[in-house]
Write an enzyme that holds these catalytic residues in place. Structure first.
Site, PDB file in Angstrom:
ATOM      1  N   CYS A 182     110.673  -6.410 -80.328  1.00 32.54           N
ATOM      2  CA  CYS A 182     111.007  -5.975 -81.690  1.00 32.54           C
ATOM      3  C   CYS A 182     112.514  -5.979 -81.963  1.00 32.54           C
ATOM      4  CB  CYS A 182     110.402  -4.607 -81.991  1.00 32.54           C
ATOM      5  SG  CYS A 182     110.928  -3.274 -80.908  1.00 32.54           S
ATOM      6  N   ASP A 235     109.463  -4.119 -91.036  1.00 28.87           N
ATOM      7  CA  ASP A 235     108.942  -3.765 -89.719  1.00 28.87           C
ATOM      8  C   ASP A 235     108.502  -5.023 -88.964  1.00 28.87           C
ATOM      9  OD1 ASP A 235     107.639  -2.731 -87.528  1.00 28.87           O
ATOM     10  OD2 ASP A 235     106.606  -1.161 -88.640  1.00 28.87           O
ATOM     11  N   HIS A 268     106.715  -5.180 -86.251  1.00 29.01           N
ATOM     12  CA  HIS A 268     105.587  -4.917 -85.354  1.00 29.01           C
ATOM     13  C   HIS A 268     104.244  -5.448 -85.872  1.00 29.01           C
ATOM     14  CE1 HIS A 268     108.709  -1.925 -84.348  1.00 29.01           C
ATOM     15  NE2 HIS A 268     108.305  -2.130 -83.109  1.00 29.01           N
TER      16      HIS A 268
END
Length: 521
Positions: A177, A352, A354
């Site tokens: 990430c 994000d 993820h």
């Protein structure tokens, strides 16, 4: 034989409506499980399950439906662009405009400034990818198979990886990430340098110039900013093995090296600070003297608190993101990086990484590839909830930008301008480079090593640039020193001389054992 079925839900983050979505289903098949080994696995299972649970909790906060604007008072800011808020419509106005409850739940129209949404949609956004060109596991590195991968990747991908490439990584789920947010920061800097800040995408037609930038990030070793290249530089410069989580420092070093190796990208230079927000004039100004139109990317690794960001820095974070030179901040939560691109009041907007997607090479149509790196889904987090360790990105498109940016951050408590790096700090960095910088494979060929062990004494005298006026060697002031020193030397930094440089004296010093001489390059 047994099965574990895991359901993953999203929860609407704004208001008290509990709206759920099943965003993932993982079925894990255990066949011939040796119960005697269960207790040995409990500890590792607990640690990995804890990490997965934290990621799931973060996902629950994001919501199936697009983020609603609960703040109709404060304006919103995206990388230096400010957009006014849109007042909330009254319920009767919604009915008059044909906006029923169903539309209210499933759309954001009228909630956010449309220009703001177009700006957010234009941001390049890189996420976890799957089924990319395999990255071999390091013998002493993490295993490609983890609880994170089994729960979050497509079960068919997991099975295929186990059968065909059990010792290779074909996804960065669970560890990539920070690399992905670093890619997002770099990609938006490249977009700004090549296409300008006012560039906006057309969701129905991929821009040819932007597509070229996107393909530089394809997960294949032949592309300059691929995950593979980040991993390669991370190992070479920071000792990060495939599958290990990067921090801001390792990410900044990798970006600097990759930009330097690909001058055609549009960014001429990348200047980094791995431990502070200090920017030194004598490192930046020569770049603009050589080329007044050069694009220079500054990457500053800062820590703004112990466990959370100190409140005294909140306003200064907003000030950085309000600059037209900002290209975002990579940071977020411990071991869970986010890409921050703007703010509203005390909340930061973020993208994000993820969300697992297929690797870029799997898309047959350019438009599908293009849409996979542009999203309409974003979220926000209060500044009291973010990790204090972060990577700040600043893009300076020429000398004029450099001068304007200096004025903008003159009052910043995070970024500081200095004429030059202090001598003691230069020595620290030179020693660190001598001890850790020249990595080479150890005798067993298993990983990076250093010629100097951490327990050794280091002779630093050879690092000091001596001139007749500013440096002198004090060979022996008494018989005791001359006999016992064994040629070990230390550096003494004295008062600043009339020519502006500090007086430096190299002395011998008594230690318990012989030093190891380390020569400067």
């Amino acid at each position: 034989m047994g099965f574990l079925i895991a359901y993953v839900f999203n929860l609407s983050p704004c208001s008290g409506d509990e709206m759920f979505e099943t965003i993932g289903l993982a079925i894990i098949h255990f066949e011939g499980l040796n119960t005697n080994r269960v207790s040995k696995c409990n500890q590792n299972w607990h640690q990995e399950s804890k990490q997965v649970a934290m990621e799931l909790i973060q996902k629950v906060s994001q919501g199936l439906w697009e983020l609603e604007n609960c703040d109709t008072v404060n304006s919103v800011v995206v990388l230096g662009k400010e957009y006014p808020p849109v007042p909330e419509q009254r319920q009767e106005e919604r009915h008059e405009n044909g906006v029923n409850m169903f539309q209210h739940i499933f759309t954001r129209q009228g909630r956010w400034n449309e220009e703001f949404l177009a700006d957010v949609h234009t941001r390049l956004h890189f996420t976890y990818r799957t089924r990319f060109v395999p990255i071999p596991r390091h013998p002493n590195g993490p295993s490609p198979m983890s609880i994170s991968v089994m729960l979050r990747d497509n079960p068919l991908n997991v099975i295929e990886n186990v059968l065909n490439n059990p010792d290779c990584f074909q996804t960065d789920i669970g560890w990539g990430c920070m690399i992905r947010t670093g890619q997002s920061l770099l990609a938006n800097a490249l977009q700004r340098a090549c296409l300008g800040r006012d560039f906006r995408i057309d969701d129905n037609a991929a821009n040819e110039h932007e597509l070229r930038i996107i393909k530089w990030f394809e997960d294949d070793p032949k592309y300059p900013f691929s995950l593979h290249k980040f991993v390669q530089e991370g190992f070479s410069l920071s000792g990060k093995k495939p599958g290990e989580w990067f921090g801001p420092s390792a990410t900044s070093r990798s970006i600097q090296a990759l930009v330097a190796k690909f001058p055609a990208c549009g960014i001429a230079h990348c200047v980094i600070s791995t431990d502070s927000g200090d920017v030194y004039m004598d490192e930046v100004e020569p770049l603009f003297r050589a080329d007044p139109s050069a694009a220079v990317l500054l990457l500053l690794c800062v820590r703004l608190g112990v466990d959370v960001v100190n409140e005294v820095y909140w306003e200064h974070i907003r000030h950085i993101l309000s600059s037209e030179h900002s290209v975002g901040i990579a940071g977020g939560r411990p071991s869970s990086s986010l890409y921050f691109f703007g703010y509203q009041d005390e909340h930061l907007f973020y993208l994000d990484p993820h969300k697992p997607q297929l690797n870029l090479a799997s898309y047959q149509q350019d438009l599908d590839l293009f849409r996979s790196v542009h999203t309409q889904r974003f979220n926000k987090v209060h500044m009291s909830d973010i990790d204090p360790s972060m990577l700040i990105g600043i893009l300076l498109n020429g000398k004029d930008d450099w001068q304007l940016w200096q004025q903008h951050i003159a009052s910043s408590q995070i970024i500081h301008l200095s004429d030059s790096k202090p001598v003691d700090l230069m020595l620290d960095h030179q020693l660190e480079s001598a001890i850790l910088g020249d990595r080479y494979l150890s005798e067993d060929g298993q990983g990076p090593s250093s010629k100097v062990d951490t327990g050794d004494y280091i002779d630093v005298g050879s690092f000091v640039p001596c001139t007749d006026s500013s440096c002198k060697i004090n060979e022996s002031e008494d018989e005791y020193q001359d006999v016992k020193c064994k040629n070990q030397r230390i550096v003494v930094v004295g008062e600043t001389t009339t020519n502006g440089s500090p007086e430096v004296e190299v002395e011998k010093v008594l230690v318990e054992k012989e030093t190891i001489p380390v020569r400067s390059k």
